[in-house]
Design a protein around this motif. Structure first.
Motif, mmCIF file in Angstrom:
data_model
loop_
_atom_site.group_PDB
_atom_site.id
_atom_site.type_symbol
_atom_site.label_atom_id
_atom_site.label_comp_id
_atom_site.label_asym_id
_atom_site.label_seq_id
_atom_site.Cartn_x
_atom_site.Cartn_y
_atom_site.Cartn_z
ATOM 1 N N ARG A 5 0.844 -1.207 0.000
ATOM 2 C CA ARG A 5 0.000 0.000 0.000
ATOM 3 C C ARG A 5 0.875 1.253 0.000
ATOM 4 N N VAL A 6 1.874 1.281 0.860
ATOM 5 C CA VAL A 6 2.784 2.428 0.924
ATOM 6 C C VAL A 6 3.502 2.594 -0.419
ATOM 7 N N TYR A 7 3.931 1.488 -0.996
ATOM 8 C CA TYR A 7 4.615 1.510 -2.294
ATOM 9 C C TYR A 7 3.700 2.093 -3.375
ATOM 10 N N PHE A 8 2.454 1.601 -3.468
ATOM 11 C CA PHE A 8 1.523 2.112 -4.472
ATOM 12 C C PHE A 8 1.251 3.601 -4.258
ATOM 13 N N GLU A 9 1.108 4.014 -2.993
ATOM 14 C CA GLU A 9 0.848 5.432 -2.699
ATOM 15 C C GLU A 9 2.030 6.309 -3.085
ATOM 16 N N SER A 10 3.237 5.863 -2.757
ATOM 17 C CA SER A 10 4.407 6.712 -2.963
ATOM 18 C C SER A 10 4.950 6.654 -4.387
ATOM 19 N N GLN B 152 3.342 5.217 -7.215
ATOM 20 C CA GLN B 152 2.271 5.356 -8.203
ATOM 21 C C GLN B 152 2.622 4.731 -9.564
ATOM 22 N N LEU C 297 -5.877 -3.908 -3.826
ATOM 23 C CA LEU C 297 -4.985 -2.748 -3.803
ATOM 24 C C LEU C 297 -4.718 -2.223 -5.206
ATOM 25 N N GLU D 48 -7.783 -0.314 -6.198
ATOM 26 C CA GLU D 48 -7.900 0.920 -5.409
ATOM 27 C C GLU D 48 -6.972 2.019 -5.937
ATOM 28 N N PHE D 49 -5.744 1.638 -6.318
ATOM 29 C CA PHE D 49 -4.765 2.622 -6.758
ATOM 30 C C PHE D 49 -4.670 2.746 -8.284
#
Length: 158
Positions: free
Chosen positions: A67-72, A74, A102, A105-106
């Protein structure tokens, strides 16, 4: 469906050609590290920016880290190998659900390298004795998730 199937002269070519059609030059492409060495070639040839996701040791699926990887980072696309090459790590059904959720979501499309999907010696088989497959899971449980997956299979890694 048959409309969503194509045949190529080997999975490496299929992965390369598919990635060419999934990204525009300059887009980020995620991949698992350690990785199958050709992943970097495919990304470079497509004009993508390679963004590794370190899976660590011992290898496990870490949904918080992903999740952190996908958020940061992209990434537009994530190359996911299951079973993972070179470690042999296999996603459980729950891990597959988390990964698919995930990615949806991203808005990250998954390019799944499933060359060794039928070479599993663990408990990743469903109640019918079939091998767990992200594509089959998504199609059965939530057909909208199939929009986020390109699933490459093979009888040889040519």
């Amino acid at each position: 469906s048959p409309d969503n199937v194509w045949v190529s002269p080997g999975e490496s070519f299929a992965m390369w050609l598919t990635l060419q059609s999934m990204i525009a030059p300059g887009q980020k492409v995620g991949f698992l590290r350690p990785m199958y060495p050709k992943n970097l070639d495919w990304i470079k040839d497509a004009g993508g920016i390679a963004v590794p996701f370190d899976i660590g040791y011992p290898v496990k699926f870490d949904k918080i880290a992903l999740r952190v990887y996908f958020e940061s980072e992209q990434p537009a696309v994530m190359i996911w190998t299951d079973p993972h090459n070179p470690t042999g790590f296999c996603l459980s059904d729950e891990d597959q659900r988390e990964l698919l959720s995930l990615s949806a979501e991203f808005g990250v499309r998954l390019l799944v390298d499933a060359a060794y999907e039928f070479v599993r010696y663990d408990e990743t088989r469903d109640e019918y004795g079939q091998i767990s497959s992200m594509l089959r899971y998504a199609d059965y449980y939530d057909p909208q998730l199939t929009e986020h997956i390109v699933h490459c299979m093979t009888i040889g890694k040519g």
